[in-house]
Every structure is written in structure tokens, then in C-alpha cells.
Design a protein around this motif. Sequence first.
Motif, PDB file in Angstrom:
ATOM      1  N   ARG A 227      -9.034  -2.072  -6.458  1.00  0.00           N
ATOM      2  CA  ARG A 227      -8.221  -1.077  -7.171  1.00  0.00           C
ATOM      3  C   ARG A 227      -7.622  -1.763  -8.393  1.00  0.00           C
ATOM      4  O   ARG A 227      -6.967  -2.799  -8.256  1.00  0.00           O
ATOM      5  CB  ARG A 227      -7.086  -0.541  -6.295  1.00  0.00           C
ATOM      6  CG  ARG A 227      -7.524   0.009  -4.940  1.00  0.00           C
ATOM      7  CD  ARG A 227      -7.757   1.510  -4.957  1.00  0.00           C
ATOM      8  NE  ARG A 227      -8.487   1.920  -3.755  1.00  0.00           N
ATOM      9  CZ  ARG A 227      -7.947   2.599  -2.736  1.00  0.00           C
ATOM     10  NH1 ARG A 227      -6.677   2.941  -2.773  1.00  0.00           N
ATOM     11  NH2 ARG A 227      -8.676   2.957  -1.710  1.00  0.00           N
ATOM     12  N   GLU A 229      -5.249  -0.730 -10.140  1.00  0.00           N
ATOM     13  CA  GLU A 229      -3.912  -0.189 -10.417  1.00  0.00           C
ATOM     14  C   GLU A 229      -2.963  -1.335 -10.714  1.00  0.00           C
ATOM     15  O   GLU A 229      -3.059  -2.385 -10.105  1.00  0.00           O
ATOM     16  CB  GLU A 229      -3.367   0.530  -9.188  1.00  0.00           C
ATOM     17  CG  GLU A 229      -4.221   1.655  -8.714  1.00  0.00           C
ATOM     18  CD  GLU A 229      -3.946   1.988  -7.245  1.00  0.00           C
ATOM     19  OE1 GLU A 229      -3.762   3.158  -6.957  1.00  0.00           O
ATOM     20  OE2 GLU A 229      -3.933   1.058  -6.410  1.00  0.00           O
ATOM     21  N   HIS A 236       0.334  -3.995  -2.032  1.00  0.00           N
ATOM     22  CA  HIS A 236      -0.894  -3.696  -2.774  1.00  0.00           C
ATOM     23  C   HIS A 236      -1.597  -4.948  -3.271  1.00  0.00           C
ATOM     24  O   HIS A 236      -0.969  -5.824  -3.854  1.00  0.00           O
ATOM     25  CB  HIS A 236      -0.589  -2.798  -3.983  1.00  0.00           C
ATOM     26  CG  HIS A 236      -0.233  -1.396  -3.606  1.00  0.00           C
ATOM     27  ND1 HIS A 236       1.062  -1.015  -3.379  1.00  0.00           N
ATOM     28  CD2 HIS A 236      -1.008  -0.301  -3.398  1.00  0.00           C
ATOM     29  CE1 HIS A 236       1.070   0.280  -3.060  1.00  0.00           C
ATOM     30  NE2 HIS A 236      -0.166   0.733  -3.065  1.00  0.00           N
TER      31      HIS A 236
HETATM   32 MN    MN Z   1      -2.797   3.577  -3.724  1.00  0.00          MN
END
Ligand code: MN
Length: 477
Positions: A227, A229, A236
Amino acid sequence: MRIKKILSPEWGQEKIAISGWVRTKRGSKNVSFIALNDGSTINNIQIVAEGSVFSEELLKQITTGSCISVEGNLVPSKGSGQDKEVLAAKIVVLGIADVDEYPLQPKKHSLDFLREKAHLRFRTNTFSATFRLRHTLTFAVHKFFNDRGFFNIHTPIITSVDAEGAGEMFKVTNLDLENLPKNPAGKVEFSKDFFGTKTHLTVSGQLEAELGALALGKVYTFGPTFRAENSNTSRHLSEFWMIEPEVAFSDLEKNMDLAEEFLKYCIKYCMEKNADDLKFLNKRFSDEENSIKKENRLEMGLIERLEFVLENDFVRLTYTEAIDILRNSNHNKKKKFNYLIDGFGAELQSEHERYLVEKKFKKPVIITDYPKDIKAFYMRVNEDNKTVRAMDILFPTIGEIVGGSQREERLDKLEARIEEMGVCKNELWWYLETRKFGTCEHAGFGLGFERLMMFVTGMKNIRDVIPFPRTPQNAEF
Ligand code: MN
Ligand code: ATP
């Protein structure tokens, strides 16, 4: 020979030979006591090296971090703290470790410091315990599914599908970035790229796993996902491992049952196989809790919490019920949430998830039937045409650990959702064909492996449960 075996009650041999890394050395001119660890267990073995047998020169080379091999006799220990010890007859220094430079001194180092020493942190108690547990947990995952007739499938890491919507994706290309081929409109000509099209690192193996399930019946993936992000949180990673079972002839209820059974199985397996490591991490966890303010402490210790999850059924409620609880909570009324809940349609933030799990129910919670607008296109639409057959499992301290759903198996409904969500239909032609040819009810979920690792180990930062974390601005080692 490995220390774990030698220290076990079944071990019967006196002559032993081991190799490992020195944790500490203490003693006098007459005798040195060396704590040796070979990674097979959290426990060190004590080596007794008598000054009359070994030269001062050799003993001087044995310092914290050095690597040695030892031959000798396993004898009952005269000291306290261990039952057995090794009376050394032969020691070879395989690799010295400069005392002034070796960063891991026998004292407590902060996790931040150790993150910068990721190449050496395996040698600490905390990280060796954590990574042994990571292995056990991996093994538990495969064993659980294998024992239940699932087939493991390897889904692609490089993908041309951009439709999943699970998160920002990393681009994969071998185009010369200094000299990109452009079309007359000035856009990059991806037909000239390696795969003849735009490609990315996958955010999930689900769509491909569904194809497998609709032929093999029960499948699962366990692979890396990515990811891009910019979420710099303690939960995360940019590269993490995901487990995604996918089951034909299954609905949302069966899916929840599977996920609950699976989570409990994995936790129990770790408790049985790595009891020593968990005992160590449990103490570490309690020490850490005791060092913070009383009102911020968690109610349960690590092992206590694991047992609690095993013994209790997960609470199941719908999104609509969850929203009602949150909206009417004192927390919401007193504006203690950063994001206040006003009604149906709101995204649940991790503060809301944790409120439900830690304050309201004090148990793992499964929330189902989310509004369709905040969930992916492939989730089965309910009769109300407002909600979808989704389920998220929320865990204490972690928040969301599993996201899953019953999939939309009806071609017309699926096409309508794709249209509605503005997803590019052309790239999903193969996915849609499974709905055209012999479609059936099916369901699955995605579990973030590192989130489960955090829960099992009690480590509070996701960067500390994967050997080499990848996060924004960091790809070292
Ligand atoms: Mn997420
Ligand atoms: P979150 O809201 O926590 O960002 P998500 O809704 O993006 O999660 P999904 O796309 O449903 O998550 O992914 C499935 C599972 O993968 C999640 O339940 C979580 O356990 C895990 N997961 C998602 N994003 C990450 C990440 N960046 N790092 C580690 N695990 C993750």
C-alpha cells in the motif's frame, strides 16, 4: 546440537557441542561464566570456562556479541538460575565482536534504537522471541487451512488491475524515468512499458483467489501486499503480509465462523508451541505497562488477554447497531471522539472501533452489513439495497484485524455496482466471467498477518513484528 533440545528434560547425553552468540560473560581470572544463545530458544545456556584450561588471550576474545563454538560436558549446575551448565573442554572463537563498536550491550535498549539496528536486533530477547513467534504463527496459518482441505494458491504480486480500491498502489515499470515515451497528447505511453500496460504491486490477492475458489472449492493465499498510502501509524506498513481465504458455497455467517475459529486456532497454537517466548513477552508487556500512568494501563496482561479471546465468543452486531451505540455513547455526547458520529454512513475510525471493543463490549467484535458506499464493489448487496454483506473483525488494542465479505455472485448486481462505483469494467472481464459461467455463493476475508502478530506478541508498533519494515521514507536493510 541446539540449546533448546539440550535444556529440555528429555535430553540425556553428557558430551555436547554447540555454537552460538555470547550474551554476557562474567567471572574472575580463575573461572568465566558465559551466557550463550543460539536462537533456538529464549533461554541461554551457561558455559563454565576454567582459567586453568583456557588461555587469557582466548577468554579475552569472548565478549558480548562474539560467536563461539563449545565442546564439553553437560553437568548439574552448582549456581542458582539454571539446572544444568556446560563445563567447557574446548572453545573456538568463530567471530569476535569489538567491544567498543558492538551496539547491543547487555542492558535495555529502546525499540526505536533497535529499529535502526535491524540487522542485529534478532539477537535480542525481545526480537528473537517475536520472530520465533512469527514463524510459529506462519506455520499455524498453513496448518489450519491444510487440515481443513483448503488449497494454498500463489496470486500475482505484479498486477495490471487497478480496480480494487483497497489503497494507493506502487507503480511497477522499467521505463527510463528520465526519458519517458509519450503519446501525441503528452501522456506516458504504457504500451511501451515492460508488460505492455500499466502495472502495480498488488494490494490484495482476493480477486484471483475467488477464481481459485470457484473451481477448487476452498483456497487461501498468504503473500505480500503493498500500500503506497502515506499512513505513518503504528498499525500500517507499506509492505505487509495478508492471508486471504476464499470459500465456495459459503455465506457471511459461515465466513464469520471460519474467521473466528481461525483466529482462535492460531493464538492457541502459539501459546502451546512458544510458551517460553510468550512468558518472556508477557513479562516485558507488564513491565512496560507498569512504567506508564495508571489510568492509561490496559486491564489485562498479554497472556491473560490471549486466554480471554480464546474463551469468549466474539460479539456480532450490524453497522447500524454499532452506529446507534456510538452515537448515544457518552463519549460521543461529550465530544471525546475526534470524529463525532452523527448517523448512518459515517466511516468507523479506529477510535470508534476501539471504543466498541475496549469500553463497550470488552471482547472482540464483528461488525457486519456496512453501507455499500463505504465498501468495495465486490461485496454482496443486501435486500435493502443500502448495505452490503461485509464484516470487519475488531480486536482490543489493534482495531481492525480482519476485513471480509460475502461476494456478489449475481452478474447483473455486480455490473450495476461496478458502474455505480466508477470501477473500470474492462480490466475485470475475467472476474465477471466467473459470474457468467457457473456462479455460486461464496465468501472470504483478508487478515493482516502483522496485525495478528501485534496481538499475539503484545508489541505496540507494527514495525517491530516484521524483520525489515517498509514504511514511508524507510526501506533500509
Ligand atoms: Mn487502509
Ligand atoms: P485500515 O482501515 O486499518 O487501514 P483497511 O480497511 O485498509 O485497513 P483492508 O483493505 O480491508 O484494510 O485489508 C485487510 C486487512 O489487512 C486489514 O483488516 C488489516 O488487518 C490489514 N491491513 C490493511 N492495511 C494494512 C497496512 N497498511 N499494514 C498492515 N496491515 C494492513
